[in-house]
Design a protein around this motif. Structure first.
Motif, PDB file in Angstrom:
ATOM      1  N   GLU A 142       0.852  -1.188   0.000  1.00 23.00           N
ATOM      2  CA  GLU A 142       0.000   0.000   0.000  1.00 23.00           C
ATOM      3  C   GLU A 142       0.885   1.234   0.000  1.00 23.00           C
ATOM      4  OE1 GLU A 142      -4.098   1.537   2.082  1.00 23.00           O
ATOM      5  OE2 GLU A 142      -3.073  -0.214   2.875  1.00 23.00           O
ATOM      6  N   VAL A 143       0.573   2.172  -0.912  1.00 19.97           N
ATOM      7  CA  VAL A 143       1.378   3.377  -1.081  1.00 19.97           C
ATOM      8  C   VAL A 143       0.463   4.592  -0.934  1.00 19.97           C
ATOM      9  CG1 VAL A 143       2.846   4.657  -2.688  1.00 19.97           C
ATOM     10  CG2 VAL A 143       2.965   2.172  -2.628  1.00 19.97           C
ATOM     11  N   PRO A 144       0.853   5.569  -0.114  1.00 15.81           N
ATOM     12  CA  PRO A 144       0.008   6.755   0.042  1.00 15.81           C
ATOM     13  C   PRO A 144      -0.030   7.597  -1.235  1.00 15.81           C
ATOM     14  CG  PRO A 144       2.079   7.051   1.218  1.00 15.81           C
ATOM     15  CD  PRO A 144       2.068   5.635   0.694  1.00 15.81           C
ATOM     16  N   LEU A 145      -1.187   8.176  -1.522  1.00 16.76           N
ATOM     17  CA  LEU A 145      -1.320   9.142  -2.612  1.00 16.76           C
ATOM     18  C   LEU A 145      -1.098  10.516  -1.991  1.00 16.76           C
ATOM     19  CD1 LEU A 145      -4.430   7.654  -4.437  1.00 16.76           C
ATOM     20  CD2 LEU A 145      -2.033   7.505  -5.123  1.00 16.76           C
ATOM     21  N   ASP A 146       0.158  10.933  -1.970  1.00 18.81           N
ATOM     22  CA  ASP A 146       0.536  12.131  -1.232  1.00 18.81           C
ATOM     23  C   ASP A 146       1.113  13.227  -2.119  1.00 18.81           C
ATOM     24  OD1 ASP A 146       2.905  10.903  -1.906  1.00 18.81           O
ATOM     25  OD2 ASP A 146       3.654  10.745   0.146  1.00 18.81           O
ATOM     26  N   ARG A 147       0.851  13.138  -3.419  1.00 20.70           N
ATOM     27  CA  ARG A 147       1.324  14.157  -4.364  1.00 20.70           C
ATOM     28  C   ARG A 147       0.278  14.354  -5.447  1.00 20.70           C
ATOM     29  NH1 ARG A 147       6.469  10.684  -5.995  1.00 20.70           N
ATOM     30  NH2 ARG A 147       6.232  10.180  -3.828  1.00 20.70           N
ATOM     31  N   ASP A 148       0.417  15.400  -6.229  1.00 19.31           N
ATOM     32  CA  ASP A 148      -0.613  15.696  -7.227  1.00 19.31           C
ATOM     33  C   ASP A 148      -0.436  14.931  -8.538  1.00 19.31           C
ATOM     34  OD1 ASP A 148       1.527  17.076  -8.306  1.00 19.31           O
ATOM     35  OD2 ASP A 148       0.507  19.006  -8.397  1.00 19.31           O
ATOM     36  N   TRP A 149       0.633  14.147  -8.675  1.00 22.37           N
ATOM     37  CA  TRP A 149       0.879  13.391  -9.910  1.00 22.37           C
ATOM     38  C   TRP A 149       1.807  12.228  -9.587  1.00 22.37           C
ATOM     39  CZ3 TRP A 149      -1.491  13.132 -14.344  1.00 22.37           C
ATOM     40  CH2 TRP A 149      -0.859  12.619 -15.475  1.00 22.37           C
TER      41      TRP A 149
ATOM     42  N   ILE B  12       3.054  -4.314 -17.713  1.00 23.77           N
ATOM     43  CA  ILE B  12       2.787  -2.882 -17.683  1.00 23.77           C
ATOM     44  C   ILE B  12       3.900  -2.141 -18.400  1.00 23.77           C
ATOM     45  CG2 ILE B  12       1.435  -3.056 -15.560  1.00 23.77           C
ATOM     46  CD1 ILE B  12       3.712  -1.718 -14.052  1.00 23.77           C
ATOM     47  N   SER B  13       3.564  -0.973 -18.907  1.00 26.35           N
ATOM     48  CA  SER B  13       4.526  -0.148 -19.645  1.00 26.35           C
ATOM     49  C   SER B  13       5.468   0.577 -18.696  1.00 26.35           C
ATOM     50  CB  SER B  13       3.767   0.872 -20.501  1.00 26.35           C
ATOM     51  OG  SER B  13       2.963   0.222 -21.461  1.00 26.35           O
ATOM     52  N   ARG B  14       6.542   1.129 -19.260  1.00 21.38           N
ATOM     53  CA  ARG B  14       7.518   1.845 -18.423  1.00 21.38           C
ATOM     54  C   ARG B  14       6.867   3.009 -17.676  1.00 21.38           C
ATOM     55  NH1 ARG B  14      10.358   0.264 -22.918  1.00 21.38           N
ATOM     56  NH2 ARG B  14      12.187  -1.007 -22.458  1.00 21.38           N
ATOM     57  N   ALA B  15       6.001   3.741 -18.352  1.00 16.68           N
ATOM     58  CA  ALA B  15       5.179   4.792 -17.734  1.00 16.68           C
ATOM     59  C   ALA B  15       3.756   4.460 -18.152  1.00 16.68           C
ATOM     60  CB  ALA B  15       5.607   6.171 -18.202  1.00 16.68           C
ATOM     61  N   HIS B  16       3.075   3.620 -17.409  1.00 21.14           N
ATOM     62  CA  HIS B  16       1.805   3.036 -17.819  1.00 21.14           C
ATOM     63  C   HIS B  16       0.625   3.985 -17.586  1.00 21.14           C
ATOM     64  CE1 HIS B  16      -0.476  -0.729 -18.746  1.00 21.14           C
ATOM     65  NE2 HIS B  16      -1.450   0.016 -18.232  1.00 21.14           N
ATOM     66  N   ALA B  17       0.477   4.463 -16.368  1.00 22.99           N
ATOM     67  CA  ALA B  17      -0.650   5.336 -16.009  1.00 22.99           C
ATOM     68  C   ALA B  17      -0.214   6.243 -14.867  1.00 22.99           C
ATOM     69  CB  ALA B  17      -1.863   4.500 -15.590  1.00 22.99           C
ATOM     70  N   ALA B  18      -1.028   7.263 -14.624  1.00 23.15           N
ATOM     71  CA  ALA B  18      -0.747   8.158 -13.509  1.00 23.15           C
ATOM     72  C   ALA B  18      -2.023   8.399 -12.725  1.00 23.15           C
ATOM     73  CB  ALA B  18      -0.184   9.480 -14.009  1.00 23.15           C
ATOM     74  N   ILE B  19      -1.844   8.633 -11.440  1.00 20.47           N
ATOM     75  CA  ILE B  19      -2.943   9.067 -10.593  1.00 20.47           C
ATOM     76  C   ILE B  19      -2.645  10.519 -10.244  1.00 20.47           C
ATOM     77  CG2 ILE B  19      -4.123   8.773  -8.392  1.00 20.47           C
ATOM     78  CD1 ILE B  19      -3.390   5.787  -8.570  1.00 20.47           C
ATOM     79  N   GLY B  20      -3.610  11.381 -10.527  1.00 17.77           N
ATOM     80  CA  GLY B  20      -3.422  12.806 -10.302  1.00 17.77           C
ATOM     81  C   GLY B  20      -4.460  13.381  -9.357  1.00 17.77           C
ATOM     82  N   TRP B  21      -4.201  14.602  -8.929  1.00 20.60           N
ATOM     83  CA  TRP B  21      -5.091  15.341  -8.026  1.00 20.60           C
ATOM     84  C   TRP B  21      -5.284  16.731  -8.603  1.00 20.60           C
ATOM     85  CZ3 TRP B  21      -8.377  15.346  -4.096  1.00 20.60           C
ATOM     86  CH2 TRP B  21      -8.559  16.515  -3.350  1.00 20.60           C
ATOM     87  N   ASP B  22      -6.527  17.164  -8.736  1.00 17.40           N
ATOM     88  CA  ASP B  22      -6.818  18.524  -9.170  1.00 17.40           C
ATOM     89  C   ASP B  22      -7.978  19.074  -8.354  1.00 17.40           C
ATOM     90  OD1 ASP B  22      -9.167  17.450 -10.291  1.00 17.40           O
ATOM     91  OD2 ASP B  22      -8.435  17.565 -12.346  1.00 17.40           O
ATOM     92  N   ALA B  23      -8.512  20.213  -8.746  1.00 17.52           N
ATOM     93  CA  ALA B  23      -9.566  20.875  -7.975  1.00 17.52           C
ATOM     94  C   ALA B  23     -10.828  20.022  -7.828  1.00 17.52           C
ATOM     95  CB  ALA B  23      -9.908  22.214  -8.612  1.00 17.52           C
TER      96      ALA B  23
END
Length: 120
Positions: A39-46, A64-75
């Motif tokens: 389990e890894v915290p989501l503690d950044r916006d990207w 999975i790809s080298r840069a497969h997907a991202a989890i982001g945070w916005d308004a």
């Protein structure tokens, strides 16, 4: 090999309006795969997830790809964006290049299965 690090690169979230602080308690957990239970915290916006060394969350999974997907945070909250991966990304079983995330959503990147927790 597992590694969490900041790559310091530009992200789509970098050009967005300030979203305010990221809520504490949000995390991503591996449900299936070699890293099951991690389990890894989501503690950044990207946060880029992939098998390449420049990803923020490096997971040695050949599907999975080298840069497969991202989890982001916005308004508007957390979202997932596929980064042009070969095998695609699914949210709750549906292939999706971009999706808003809610508590309990399941992500599938290749054979890797993840669960999102967004409680504060």
């Amino acid at each position: 090999m597992f590694q969490a690090m900041s790559n310091g690169g530009a992200s789509p979230a970098a050009g967005r309006a300030a979203a305010g602080p990221i809520p504490s308690g949000a995390s991503v957990r591996v449900l299936r795969g070699f890293y099951e239970g991690l389990e890894v915290p989501l503690d950044r916006d990207w946060m880029v997830i992939g098998r390449g060394r420049t990803a923020d969350l490096v997971i040695a999974e050949p599907t999975i790809s080298r840069a497969h997907a991202a989890i982001g945070w916005d308004a508007e909250g957390f979202f997932m964006q596929d980064l042009g991966s070969t095998n695609g990304t699914k949210v709750n079983g549906q292939r999706s290049p971009l999706a808003r995330l809610k508590d309990g959503d399941d992500l599938q990147l290749g054979r890797l299965q993840l669960r999102i927790t967004l409680r504060g």
